[in-house]
Design an enzyme around this catalytic site. Structure first.
Site, PDB file in Angstrom:
ATOM      1  N   PHE A  39     -11.494   1.083 -17.743  1.00 35.22           N
ATOM      2  CA  PHE A  39     -10.436   1.576 -18.632  1.00 35.22           C
ATOM      3  C   PHE A  39     -10.918   1.716 -20.070  1.00 35.22           C
ATOM      4  O   PHE A  39     -10.598   2.689 -20.754  1.00 35.22           O
ATOM      5  CB  PHE A  39      -9.234   0.631 -18.564  1.00 35.22           C
ATOM      6  N   TYR A  96     -18.846  -6.342  -0.212  1.00 35.99           N
ATOM      7  CA  TYR A  96     -18.994  -5.016  -0.806  1.00 35.99           C
ATOM      8  C   TYR A  96     -19.622  -4.084   0.226  1.00 35.99           C
ATOM      9  O   TYR A  96     -20.810  -4.174   0.508  1.00 35.99           O
ATOM     10  CB  TYR A  96     -19.854  -5.052  -2.074  1.00 35.99           C
TER      11      TYR A  96
END
Length: 343
Positions: free
Chosen positions: A213, A60
């Site tokens: 989402f 990351y």
């Protein structure tokens, strides 16, 4: 705000908060890196709220998320958390991604993560993706040595097939399997979840909100920033998103009846999968973090669970989870141990 409860993760003794915090988006992949000062405040707020299971990886950034967590855990915070990081995704100098599990790499990446995090021992160390060139027994052998040396406490795998899990577990007990699990990612339910339960391995659900989402709905795809990798995901492509919108609308309807947000409902559904499942939703906003904690107090009846599962059936979602299937457990079997030649 109610304190977050605790749970046993796996059967090796690791105890974590019942919900974790995915830290990736603070530094990478979901937009530009956020200011360290703001993210450290959020991490401290999470810990004070009882969310002590923090998830990062060396890839990351790369590296910058581990450095951020190292800063956040200074001054007595380290003792309050269960810290998970990962190895195995290597970005080469020419920008290509490869998966690695060879012993020298395992050891070198562990040492590098310890240094960046500025700690002596990693609580839970995952192989982030499986190296299909190296027998899993070889990778696990090196991880076992790291446990014996006190550099890591517990071992995990991410996106590993049932066969890989069984072979790894035979070398050294696996504490947790990290997998994508949400109302629109249910492919692990058939084989992987039962395998984990048979072997007493904890389950850590990443992207439990469907990469945002179920929090934001299809509108999230209207204004992608260049650094947001979700825009390349098959499920967010216009031709698939139009179909997937229907799932969000149904979840939104049920959430309205329950008096919660669609994101809270989706997260509560993951929590209801069992007391061996720990979801790790990520966020960079205090308000969203507080909403995510709220999911813990939502109770779903068997009828509500059945309704959610019927609208989130396999054909309810169009598009793969990733651009490449190589990033999932389906392609994570490794060669037999007998094939390994020591150089």
């Amino acid at each position: 705000m109610a304190k977050v409860g605790r749970m046993k993760l796996g059967s090796q003794g690791l105890e974590v908060s019942a919900q974790g915090l995915g830290c990736m988006g603070m530094s990478a992949n979901y937009g530009p890196p956020k200011p360290d000062e703001d993210m450290i405040k959020l991490i401290h707020h999470a810990i004070d709220s009882g969310v002590t299971f923090l998830d990062t990886s060396d890839v990351y950034g790369p590296h910058t998320n581990e450095i951020l967590l190292g800063k956040a855990l200074k001054g007595g915070w380290r003792e309050k958390v269960e810290l998970a990081t990962k190895f195995g995704i290597s970005v080469t100098t020419d920008g290509k991604t490869e998966f690695r599990g060879d012993p020298a790499y395992v050891r070198a990446t562990c040492e590098a993560s310890l240094k960046r995090l500025d700690i002596d021992c990693i609580d839970l160390y995952y192989q982030h993706r499986i190296d299909t060139r190296v027998p899993i027994e070889i990778t696990m052998g090196e991880l076992k040595k790291l446990v014996e040396e006190g550099k890591i406490k517990y071992i995990g795998l991410s996106e590993a097939s049932p066969t890989t899990i069984r072979r790894a577990h035979a070398v050294h007990p696996i504490t947790a399997i990290q997998l994508e699990w949400s109302l629109w990612s249910r492919d692990a339910e058939e084989e992987i979840v039962p395998t984990c339960r048979e072997l007493g391995i904890g389950i850590v659900a990443y992207s439990p909100l469907g990469r945002g989402f179920f929090s934001s709905g299809p509108k999230m795809a209207e204004n992608w920033v260049p650094e947001d990798r979700r825009q390349f995901t098959p499920r967010f492509q216009p031709e698939n998103l139009e179909h997937n919108k229907a799932l969000f609308e149904r979840v939104k309807e049920i959430a309205a009846k329950k008096g919660c947000t669609p994101g809270q409902l989706a997260l509560a559904w993951v929590h209801h999968q069992g007391n061996d499942v720990c979801p790790i939703p990520g966020t960079t906003k205090m308000e969203n973090f507080n909403q995510n904690i709220g999911a813990l107090s939502i109770k779903l009846t068997p009828q509500e669970m059945a309704e959610l599962e019927s609208i989130a059936s396999a054909d309810a979602v169009k598009g793969d989870r990733y651009v490449s299937v190589l990033l999932t457990w389906r392609n994570s079997d490794t060669p037999p141990l007998s094939s390994w030649k020591v150089e």
